[in-house]
Design an enzyme around this catalytic site. Structure first.
Site, mmCIF file in Angstrom:
data_model
loop_
_atom_site.group_PDB
_atom_site.id
_atom_site.type_symbol
_atom_site.label_atom_id
_atom_site.label_comp_id
_atom_site.label_asym_id
_atom_site.label_seq_id
_atom_site.Cartn_x
_atom_site.Cartn_y
_atom_site.Cartn_z
ATOM 1 N N ARG A 48 0.818 -1.212 0.000
ATOM 2 C CA ARG A 48 0.000 0.000 0.000
ATOM 3 C C ARG A 48 0.857 1.270 0.000
ATOM 4 O O ARG A 48 0.501 2.254 -0.653
ATOM 5 C CB ARG A 48 -0.920 0.009 1.224
ATOM 6 C CG ARG A 48 -1.890 -1.168 1.309
ATOM 7 C CD ARG A 48 -3.054 -1.033 0.343
ATOM 8 N NE ARG A 48 -3.972 -2.154 0.437
ATOM 9 C CZ ARG A 48 -4.992 -2.231 1.285
ATOM 10 N NH1 ARG A 48 -5.217 -1.251 2.140
ATOM 11 N NH2 ARG A 48 -5.784 -3.285 1.288
ATOM 12 N N ASP A 157 -16.296 7.933 8.933
ATOM 13 C CA ASP A 157 -15.239 7.040 8.474
ATOM 14 C C ASP A 157 -13.912 7.755 8.632
ATOM 15 O O ASP A 157 -13.848 8.994 8.556
ATOM 16 C CB ASP A 157 -15.444 6.634 7.009
ATOM 17 C CG ASP A 157 -14.584 5.438 6.617
ATOM 18 O OD1 ASP A 157 -15.066 4.297 6.757
ATOM 19 O OD2 ASP A 157 -13.431 5.639 6.196
#
Length: 205
Positions: A48, A157
Site C-alpha cells: 500500500r 469514516d
C-alpha cells in the site's frame, strides 16, 4: 535486500522495509487512528505504501518515516491512514443486521419518533456510504415519514474520501442490487450512465 545500516527487509521489493520502519509506521497509525497492525501485515504495509513512496519521490521507508513524523507530514499521515484502511462495503452487507433493525429495533424507535422523540443512529466506519444508506432504507421501510421527524443517521469514516463519496450518494445499479429493489427504486433517483443517486428523503436522514 538490506538497509544501509544492514537491517534486513521484511518484504522483498523495490524499497527496504526494516522491522524498525514497520514498527514506526504501526505506532504512527495507532497513535493517529487507533488502528493496530501486527507484523503479519508487513506485506500489506509495503504494497500500500510503496505507491506513496513513488509518488513522493522517496528512496526508502526510512525517509517516509521521517516525513510522517514532521509538521509537513500532517497531510501524508491522513493519506497513509487511507491507504492502509481496507474499505469493504456493500448494500445490505450482513443482511441479518438489517432484519434485526427492521423487526426488533425500529418498531420501538418509530413509536418514539412519532411521539415527537429524538432518534439517532450511527454508522461507524461507513466507507463510501452503502451501509448507512442501507440503514436509511430500512428506517424508511418501517417509518416512511422519518425524514420529516427528528430522525437522523450519523455516518463516519476515518477516510475523508470515502465520506465524500457517501455524501454524493451516487452508485451503480449493480452496487444497489443487494438492496430490496422496491426500496432503492423508490428512494434513489436515476442519474447518468446507469448510475443512481440518493434522493432527498435519504439525504435528509
Amino acid at each position: 535486500m538490506t538497509s544501509a545500516a544492514g537491517a534486513p527487509s521484511m518484504v522483498e521489493g523495490e524499497f527496504v522495509l526494516t522491522p524498525e520502519d514497520f514498527r514506526h509506521i504501526a505506532h504512527t497509525l495507532h497513535s493517529y487512528a487507533g488502528i493496530a497492525l501486527g507484523e503479519g501485515k508487513a506485506a500489506l504495509v509495503y504494497s500500500r505504501l510503496a505507491k506513496r513512496l513513488r509518488v513522493l519521490g522517496l528512496r526508502s521507508f526510512r525517509e517516509y518515516c521521517q516525513l510522517i513524523d514532521g509538521v509537513e507530514g500532517v497531510d501524508e499521515r491522513q493519506l497513509m491512514t487511507a491507504a492502509l484502511t481496507t474499505n469493504v462495503t456493500r448494500f445490505y452487507r450482513e443482511p441479518h443486521h438489517f432484519d434485526h433493525l427492521r423487526d426488533q429495533v425500529m418498531p420501538r424507535l418509530a413509536a418514539r419518533a412519532r411521539a415527537g422523540g429524538r432518534v439517532r443512529l450511527w454508522s461507524a466506519a461507513c466507507s463510501n456510504g452503502q451501509e448507512p444508506y442501507s440503514m436509511a432504507l430500512t428506517v424508511l421501510q418501517t417509518l416512511p415519514e422519518a425524514a420529516d421527524l427528528d430522525v437522523r443517521i450519523l455516518a463516519t469514516d476515518i477516510d475523508p474520501n470515502m465520506v465524500a463519496q457517501g455524501h454524493d450518494g451516487t452508485y451503480s445499479e449493480e452496487a444497489l442490487e443487494p438492496a430490496p429493489v422496491t426500496l432503492w427504486r423508490k428512494y434513489f433517483d436515476r442519474a447518468d450512465r446507469g448510475q443512481w443517486t440518493a434522493g432527498a428523503q435519504l439525504k435528509r436522514l
